[in-house]
Design a protein around this motif. Structure first.
Motif, PDB file in Angstrom:
ATOM      1  N   SER A   1      63.189 139.020  95.168  1.00 24.05           N
ATOM      2  CA  SER A   1      64.471 138.690  95.795  1.00 24.05           C
ATOM      3  C   SER A   1      64.264 138.023  97.146  1.00 24.05           C
ATOM      4  O   SER A   1      64.997 137.086  97.508  1.00 24.05           O
TER       5      SER A   1
ATOM      6  N   ALA B   1      59.486 152.977  87.950  1.00 21.16           N
ATOM      7  CA  ALA B   1      60.712 152.576  88.646  1.00 21.16           C
ATOM      8  C   ALA B   1      60.389 152.093  90.058  1.00 21.16           C
ATOM      9  O   ALA B   1      60.991 151.123  90.552  1.00 21.16           O
TER      10      ALA B   1
ATOM     11  N   HIS C   1      65.150 138.892  86.536  1.00 27.20           N
ATOM     12  CA  HIS C   1      65.399 139.884  85.486  1.00 27.20           C
ATOM     13  C   HIS C   1      64.355 139.799  84.381  1.00 27.20           C
ATOM     14  O   HIS C   1      63.907 140.817  83.865  1.00 27.20           O
TER      15      HIS C   1
ATOM     16  N   LEU D   1      58.856 148.617  89.816  1.00 26.64           N
ATOM     17  CA  LEU D   1      59.909 147.624  89.576  1.00 26.64           C
ATOM     18  C   LEU D   1      60.742 147.374  90.831  1.00 26.64           C
ATOM     19  O   LEU D   1      61.138 146.236  91.106  1.00 26.64           O
ATOM     20  N   ALA D   2      61.002 148.439  91.598  1.00 25.94           N
ATOM     21  CA  ALA D   2      61.780 148.289  92.830  1.00 25.94           C
ATOM     22  C   ALA D   2      61.057 147.365  93.812  1.00 25.94           C
ATOM     23  O   ALA D   2      61.669 146.465  94.409  1.00 25.94           O
TER      24      ALA D   2
ATOM     25  N   GLY E   1      61.066 141.381  85.519  1.00 23.60           N
ATOM     26  CA  GLY E   1      61.238 142.830  85.548  1.00 23.60           C
ATOM     27  C   GLY E   1      61.257 143.418  84.153  1.00 23.60           C
ATOM     28  O   GLY E   1      60.688 144.487  83.899  1.00 23.60           O
TER      29      GLY E   1
ATOM     30  N   LEU F   1      67.044 147.928  83.971  1.00 22.21           N
ATOM     31  CA  LEU F   1      65.610 148.087  83.750  1.00 22.21           C
ATOM     32  C   LEU F   1      65.213 149.558  83.717  1.00 22.21           C
ATOM     33  O   LEU F   1      64.277 149.936  83.002  1.00 22.21           O
TER      34      LEU F   1
ATOM     35  N   VAL G   1      71.528 141.875  91.252  1.00 16.87           N
ATOM     36  CA  VAL G   1      70.134 142.315  91.203  1.00 16.87           C
ATOM     37  C   VAL G   1      70.058 143.838  91.080  1.00 16.87           C
ATOM     38  O   VAL G   1      69.241 144.383  90.326  1.00 16.87           O
ATOM     39  N   ALA G   2      70.924 144.539  91.823  1.00 12.81           N
ATOM     40  CA  ALA G   2      70.925 146.009  91.796  1.00 12.81           C
ATOM     41  C   ALA G   2      71.273 146.537  90.407  1.00 12.81           C
ATOM     42  O   ALA G   2      70.625 147.465  89.896  1.00 12.81           O
TER      43      ALA G   2
ATOM     44  N   ILE H   1      60.979 143.706  92.312  1.00  9.89           N
ATOM     45  CA  ILE H   1      62.271 143.022  92.392  1.00  9.89           C
ATOM     46  C   ILE H   1      62.644 142.714  93.840  1.00  9.89           C
ATOM     47  O   ILE H   1      63.194 141.653  94.145  1.00  9.89           O
TER      48      ILE H   1
ATOM     49  N   TYR I   1      68.525 146.046  88.049  1.00 11.51           N
ATOM     50  CA  TYR I   1      67.515 147.099  88.227  1.00 11.51           C
ATOM     51  C   TYR I   1      67.915 148.363  87.463  1.00 11.51           C
ATOM     52  O   TYR I   1      67.076 149.002  86.820  1.00 11.51           O
TER      53      TYR I   1
END
Length: 259
Positions: free
Chosen positions: A118, A107, A61, A110-111, A64, A150, A143-144, A114, A147
Motif C-alpha cells: 500500500s 495474518a 489483493h 499478510l498485514a 495477498g 484474506l 484494502v482493509a 499489504i 485483508y
C-alpha cells in the motif's frame, strides 16, 4: 488456552515466511505497478487515473491471495513432513493453540505485506500525480476489507490443509474463493430456475458458503462509493465469524488426526 504458546507459534510462522523471502513480492509488486502505469493506453486523464487505481488495488489483493493460499495450505503439511509435529504433540500444545498460532502468524505476514504494498502504491500515485486524495478513505477501506477476506481464505486453507495434501487443499481453497464471489448469483440462478429442488439447493449453498463479494469494495472505492457504515460493520463481523467457524472446524479435524 495459553496466549504465550499461541504467540510462540505465530512468531515462528512469521519468521519462516520472512526466511522464505515472501516479502520480496513487494519489489515485484512495485515493478509491475510502475510498468502497468507506463503501459496503460493514452486515455482521458480521468479514465487513466481510474485504471491505475484499479490496477493497484487488484494487484495488492492478488499478491495477498497467492500468499494466503499457497502458504496457508502448506503450513500444517510442513510440520508433518519435517516430523516436527511429533515434538509439538509431545509438548503441552493444544490443537487450538497450534491452529490459531498458525493463522495469526500468516495474518501478520499478510498485514506487513499489504501495508508495504500500500505504501508502494501511494508512492506510485504520488509520482504519477494521480489525484486520489479525495479517495484515500475509500481506498484504505477497500484494502482493509480485502485483508479481512484474506483472513477468511487463510482459515479456509488451514481447514483444507488439516485433512488433505497441499495440492488438493490449494485447489479446494481456490475453488472456495471463486465460488464465494458468486454465491449471490448462484442464489438468483436457483430462484430463476423455478424448480423447488434447485431453489432449495442454491439456498443451502448460499447459507454455508462464504459470501466474499460483500468484502469486495475495490470497484466502488475507485469512484469513492462505499456501502453505508452499518453494512460495512456487518460485513466485517461476518468475515470474522466465518473465519472463526473455519478455524474451529480445522481444530476439530486436526485434533482427531493420527500422525
Amino acid at each position: 488456552m495459553s496466549t504465550v504458546r499461541v504467540m510462540a507459534v505465530a512468531v515462528n510462522v512469521f519468521r519462516e515466511s520472512v526466511r522464505d523471502r515472501v516479502l520480496y513480492l513487494i519489489v515485484l509488486f512495485a515493478v509491475l505497478l510502475l510498468l502497468g502505469a507506463r503501459l496503460l493506453p493514452d486515455l482521458s486523464a480521468g479514465a487513466e487515473f481510474k485504471l491505475i487505481l484499479d490496477l493497484g488495488l487488484g494487484v495488492i489483493h492478488l499478491f495477498g491471495l497467492v500468499v494466503a493460499i499457497f502458504l496457508g495450505t502448506s503450513l500444517l503439511y510442513k510440520e508433518i513432513e519435517k516430523r516436527t509435529i511429533y515434538l509439538l504433540i509431545a509438548k503441552p500444545l493444544d490443537p487450538a493453540e497450534f491452529i490459531l498460532g498458525k493463522h495469526l502468524g500468516l495474518a501478520a505476514v499478510l498485514a506487513v505485506l499489504i501495508a508495504l504494498m500500500s505504501l508502494c502504491f501511494a508512492a506510485v500515485l504520488a509520482i504519477g500525480r494521480v489525484p486520489a486524495g479525495g479517495l484515500a478513505a475509500a481506498l484504505g477501506l477497500s484494502v482493509a476489507f480485502g485483508y479481512l477476506e484474506l483472513l477468511v481464505i487463510v482459515a479456509a486453507a488451514l481447514f483444507f490443509g488439516s485433512f488433505t495434501s497441499p495440492v488438493l487443499a490449494s485447489i479446494f481453497t481456490i475453488s472456495l474463493y471463486l465460488v464465494g464471489h458468486f454465491t449471490a448469483d448462484l442464489l438468483n440462478l436457483g430462484r430463476l430456475s423455478k424448480n423447488a429442488f434447485s431453489a432449495q439447493l442454491t439456498q443451502f449453498l448460499y447459507l454455508i458458503l462464504p459470501n466474499l463479494e460483500r468484502l469486495n469494495l475495490r470497484n466502488g472505492a475507485v469512484y469513492g462509493q462505499l456501502p453505508p457504515p452499518g453494512e460495512l460493520a456487518l460485513s466485517g463481523l461476518y468475515a470474522l465469524l466465518y473465519t472463526g467457524l473455519l478455524l474451529s472446524l480445522a481444530v476439530l479435524i486436526f485434533a482427531r488426526r493420527e500422525f
